[in-house]
Design an enzyme around this catalytic site. Structure first.
Site, PDB file in Angstrom:
ATOM      1  N   ASN A   9       0.869  -1.179   0.000  1.00 24.63           N
ATOM      2  CA  ASN A   9       0.000   0.000   0.000  1.00 24.63           C
ATOM      3  C   ASN A   9       0.907   1.231   0.000  1.00 24.63           C
ATOM      4  OD1 ASN A   9      -1.770   2.050   0.509  1.00 24.63           O
ATOM      5  ND2 ASN A   9      -2.371   1.350   2.561  1.00 24.63           N
ATOM      6  N   LYS A  11       0.113   4.316  -0.318  1.00 25.49           N
ATOM      7  CA  LYS A  11      -0.490   5.517   0.273  1.00 25.49           C
ATOM      8  C   LYS A  11      -0.216   6.735  -0.609  1.00 25.49           C
ATOM      9  CE  LYS A  11      -0.245   3.204   4.653  1.00 25.49           C
ATOM     10  NZ  LYS A  11      -0.246   3.268   6.093  1.00 25.49           N
ATOM     11  N   HIS A  94      -9.642   0.780   4.184  1.00 18.46           N
ATOM     12  CA  HIS A  94      -8.410   0.973   4.953  1.00 18.46           C
ATOM     13  C   HIS A  94      -8.702   1.881   6.147  1.00 18.46           C
ATOM     14  CE1 HIS A  94      -4.404   2.300   6.088  1.00 18.46           C
ATOM     15  NE2 HIS A  94      -3.988   1.174   5.524  1.00 18.46           N
ATOM     16  N   GLU A  96      -7.176   4.291   7.354  1.00 19.02           N
ATOM     17  CA  GLU A  96      -6.993   5.735   7.104  1.00 19.02           C
ATOM     18  C   GLU A  96      -8.207   6.305   6.370  1.00 19.02           C
ATOM     19  OE1 GLU A  96      -3.113   5.379   5.333  1.00 19.02           O
ATOM     20  OE2 GLU A  96      -2.341   4.790   7.298  1.00 19.02           O
ATOM     21  N   GLU A 166      -5.668  -5.436  10.081  1.00 18.30           N
ATOM     22  CA  GLU A 166      -4.679  -4.408  10.407  1.00 18.30           C
ATOM     23  C   GLU A 166      -5.093  -3.704  11.699  1.00 18.30           C
ATOM     24  OE1 GLU A 166      -2.501  -2.966   6.612  1.00 18.30           O
ATOM     25  OE2 GLU A 166      -4.362  -1.864   6.779  1.00 18.30           O
ATOM     26  N   GLY A 172       1.869   2.039  10.725  1.00 20.11           N
ATOM     27  CA  GLY A 172       2.797   3.157  10.621  1.00 20.11           C
ATOM     28  C   GLY A 172       3.404   3.583  11.949  1.00 20.11           C
ATOM     29  N   SER A 204       2.983  -2.252  10.366  1.00 15.10           N
ATOM     30  CA  SER A 204       4.420  -2.238  10.663  1.00 15.10           C
ATOM     31  C   SER A 204       5.149  -3.530  10.291  1.00 15.10           C
ATOM     32  CB  SER A 204       4.662  -1.879  12.138  1.00 15.10           C
ATOM     33  OG  SER A 204       4.194  -0.572  12.406  1.00 15.10           O
TER      34      SER A 204
HETATM   35  P1  PGA Z   1       2.576   0.143   7.563  1.00 11.09           P
HETATM   36  O1  PGA Z   1       1.135   0.348   6.869  1.00 11.09           O
HETATM   37  O2  PGA Z   1       3.132  -1.152   7.029  1.00 11.09           O
HETATM   38  O3  PGA Z   1       3.389   1.334   7.147  1.00 11.09           O
HETATM   39  O4  PGA Z   1       2.329   0.066   9.052  1.00 11.09           O
HETATM   40  C1  PGA Z   1       0.290  -0.728   6.648  1.00 11.09           C
HETATM   41  C2  PGA Z   1      -0.993  -0.274   6.007  1.00 11.09           C
HETATM   42  O5  PGA Z   1      -1.453   0.841   6.295  1.00 11.09           O
HETATM   43  O6  PGA Z   1      -1.587  -0.988   5.182  1.00 11.09           O
END
Ligand code: PGA
Length: 245
Positions: A9, A11, A94, A96, A166, A172, A204
């Site tokens: 991803n 982003k 997601h 976010e 997740e 993150g 992460s």
């Molecule tokens: P990250 O993000 O691996 O940077 O923690 C995962 C995600 O948001 O899908």
């Protein structure tokens, strides 16, 4: 056993030159593996990624998709438009999107259904927030988030639907969930959706923690943000997943 999948991803990162450099570096090194390989770039980069990904075995997904084919929905992309570009699937729900853009279980299910109907595969994200985990509500939250997925999507989707677990507090933050927490959540999810859908872990994931996670029961891959941006790291994660189980 479900197909394994490594999904990046991206982003709101990268420009066109960086996208081209990523695929040039990956080259054909992963093309023949049976692990499904995905990256999801920003809308402005989809076309560049689709061209650059040719011959790499990596599929290009969108990070979102609307539920209508067309209409007055400023800022959105329709599944039909994504299919027209050559995009293969979409990440839906997601955290976010849920946290910053008002995505709800209801809108997310509409988006996912429209994608599947148009022939796009879906990575559907679920996960608890930190206060929900601390209050012992993790399973209840996952069950609620999955309830309309199970009643409305599952009967139609088959393995074209992937679920990404997740935990929001692990995204993150560098705070990866422990193998015990991942094992428990994935077993719970598999108990609800059955054993045929790929279940991805996200939050992460890095090359140094992925081996332990990818070898857990009911973990069929990863949805990876930060560690998917660099080609070397993506290749390393792929190698770990390819060897797991
Ligand atoms: P990250 O993000 O691996 O940077 O923690 C995962 C995600 O948001 O899908």
């Amino acid at each position: 056993m479900p197909t394994k999948c490594l999904a990046g991803n991206w982003k709101m990162f990268k420009n066109r030159a960086e996208v081209k450099a990523f695929f040039a570096k990956v080259g054909s090194s992963l093309a023949s593996s049976r692990v499904r390989k995905v990256v999801a770039p920003s809308p402005t980069l989809l076309e560049t990624a689709l061209t650059a990904a040719q011959g790499t075995g990596i599929e290009v997904f969108s990070q979102n998709a609307h539920w209508s084919d067309s209409g007055a929905f400023t800022g959105e992309m329709s599944p039909a438009q994504l299919v027209d570009l050559g995009v293969k699937g979409a990440i839906i729900a997601h955290s976010e999107r849920r946290q910053y853009f008002g995505e709800t279980d209801e809108t997310a299910v509409q988006r996912a259904l429209a994608c599947l109907e148009r022939g796009l595969d879906v990575i559907y994200c679920i996960g608890e927030r930190v206060e929900q985990r601390k209050a012992g509500e993790t399973n209840a939250v996952l069950k609620t988030q999955l309830s309309s997925v199970i009643s409305k999507i599952l009967p139609k989707a088959g393995p074209r639907l992937m679920i990404a677990y997740e935990p929001v507090w692990a995204i993150g933050t560098g705070l990866v969930a422990t193998p015990e927490q991942v094992k428990e959540a994935h077993a719970f999810i598999a108990g609800l959706v059955g054993n045929s859908l790929p279940l991805l872990y996200g939050g992460s994931v890095k090359a140094d923690n992925f081996a332990g996670l990818a070898s857990l029961p009911h973990v069929d891959g990863g949805l990876v943000g930060g560690a998917s941006l660099e080609a070397d790291s993506y290749i390393a994660l792929h190698g770990i997943l390819d060897k797991s189980h």
